[in-house]
Design an enzyme around this catalytic site. Sequence first.
Site, PDB file in Angstrom:
ATOM      1  N   HIS A 259      60.034 -82.234  24.455  1.00  0.00           N
ATOM      2  CA  HIS A 259      60.915 -81.081  24.212  1.00  0.00           C
ATOM      3  C   HIS A 259      60.142 -79.807  23.881  1.00  0.00           C
ATOM      4  CE1 HIS A 259      60.899 -81.284  19.711  1.00  0.00           C
ATOM      5  NE2 HIS A 259      60.861 -82.584  19.862  1.00  0.00           N
ATOM      6  N   ASP A 271      54.991 -81.604  17.376  1.00  0.00           N
ATOM      7  CA  ASP A 271      56.410 -81.829  17.691  1.00  0.00           C
ATOM      8  C   ASP A 271      57.011 -80.586  18.315  1.00  0.00           C
ATOM      9  OD1 ASP A 271      58.914 -82.925  17.820  1.00  0.00           O
ATOM     10  OD2 ASP A 271      59.349 -82.716  15.689  1.00  0.00           O
ATOM     11  N   GLU A 304      66.163 -79.894  21.480  1.00  0.00           N
ATOM     12  CA  GLU A 304      66.203 -81.285  21.016  1.00  0.00           C
ATOM     13  C   GLU A 304      66.462 -81.341  19.515  1.00  0.00           C
ATOM     14  OE1 GLU A 304      64.649 -85.037  19.253  1.00  0.00           O
ATOM     15  OE2 GLU A 304      63.997 -82.992  18.883  1.00  0.00           O
ATOM     16  N   GLU A 305      65.760 -80.487  18.771  1.00  0.00           N
ATOM     17  CA  GLU A 305      65.777 -80.601  17.301  1.00  0.00           C
ATOM     18  C   GLU A 305      67.169 -80.474  16.685  1.00  0.00           C
ATOM     19  OE1 GLU A 305      63.508 -81.819  15.715  1.00  0.00           O
ATOM     20  OE2 GLU A 305      61.540 -81.266  16.482  1.00  0.00           O
ATOM     21  N   ASP A 330      57.435 -87.940  22.484  1.00  0.00           N
ATOM     22  CA  ASP A 330      57.909 -87.114  21.366  1.00  0.00           C
ATOM     23  C   ASP A 330      57.504 -87.777  20.052  1.00  0.00           C
ATOM     24  OD1 ASP A 330      59.130 -85.256  19.758  1.00  0.00           O
ATOM     25  OD2 ASP A 330      61.169 -85.949  20.131  1.00  0.00           O
ATOM     26  N   HIS A 401      57.879 -81.536  11.148  1.00  0.00           N
ATOM     27  CA  HIS A 401      58.910 -80.576  10.707  1.00  0.00           C
ATOM     28  C   HIS A 401      58.481 -79.731   9.518  1.00  0.00           C
ATOM     29  CE1 HIS A 401      62.388 -83.078  12.690  1.00  0.00           C
ATOM     30  NE2 HIS A 401      61.473 -82.688  13.555  1.00  0.00           N
TER      31      HIS A 401
END
Length: 445
Positions: A259, A271, A304-305, A330, A401
Amino acid sequence: MRSLLLPIAALLSSSSLAAPPADLGYELVEGLTTEVGQRLAGTEAEARARAWAVSRLRSLGFANVRIEPFDMPVWVRGAETAEVIAPFPQKLVLAALGNSGATPEAGLTAEVVGFPSLDALKAAPDARVRGKIVFVWHRMTATQDGSSYGYFGAVRRSGPSVASKKGALAILIRSIGTDHHRVPHTGVQTWSDGAQPIPAAALSVPDADQLERILSRGKPVTIHLVLTPRMTGTHQSGNVIAEVPGRDAGAGVVLIGGHLDSWDLGTGAIDDAAGIAITTAAAKRILDGSKPKRTIRLVWFGAEEPGGFGGDAYARAHDREKHALTAEADFGGDRVWSFRASLADPKGALTAELTNVLGGFGVGPGAGAAHGGTDIGPMVQRGTPVIDLEQDGTRYFDIHHTADDTLDKIDRAQLNQAIDAWSAMLRVVADTDDPLTPLPPREGH
Ligand code: ZN
Ligand code: ZN
């Protein structure tokens, strides 16, 4: 020497389309994180990332490079501060969770009620929670396969809705992370039916441990919290698609990717710039080799997130096309250590070939069913066979994140091993004469 080098340089530049950088995977992560930076879904930054992607994929020589846009609701971060007012005044470090509600501009002040787990919060009588700030300190530890994320991540995904329905004013969770740095981990949570949005944030792991100790002294704990994120309405995101054309259109598409969007705190290196880089560099090797039997379709999924909007949009647009197989990267930029394939004939010649080829890179067969990632999930649910190349996730949730998800966390040697394993897998599945018979569709889809 100089006279020898010049013609070589000229040769390289004249064939720049065909000759990728020696370290294409690293170059993609470096380029995306440097020239775009954070890429929050549905924002102008993600749109710039799509433009960057189209330009880069075209220059690498991929076919049918295009953007497939879709609309989505967009959430953006605001101010975020917290401090213990009593009994031990001090500041805490936190980050709002995706779709968090907001406090008033001046913040709110309330007593804290703590729980060791989501189940304990669920079991609590509403009267214990009403009018308070809920704090859940569930602890996640690192695992190589990341399997603990499913269980511990539930605190983030559904804790805010549980707290809201019990009348809480706000919720703080211990970051879903395995580090011990004063860096909070954001991530999406989705309000369940009937749950009113309330402020919802993750404390960094040391701050959560600190708040747990403060609570353990047995005195009432009061916190002042300011969180001012907001929904900005419906905006455009999109999937960026590129292909390695195959010889046999009837053989179906091999769908791969990662992503393009990231959270807003770091630059999304692990990520998921890494996943994009791994799949793109592997597809580029197939593009530069003999023409594969099956078309390889590379997708840099958008959004995506905040909830897999790109994967849903892809499935809506393409689920009537024949998909031979799918796989997603991912889970960071570290090495592949294991693989799993969900094929109707798990003991067939194809599995034996994959085992043999991947074994050359130190990758052994794993246990259990392959499941893919969020972006390809809708296609997997529709019965598309899936292969997981499992990456080492031991340090993934230290960084995941957070503001620390930056380029320096990429280990080039491990990234290149993952690209080697992906290239080998792609060459096998793109060319195999195995019919890649799908498993029977799962119940409920
Ligand atoms: Zn991701
Ligand atoms: Zn993520």
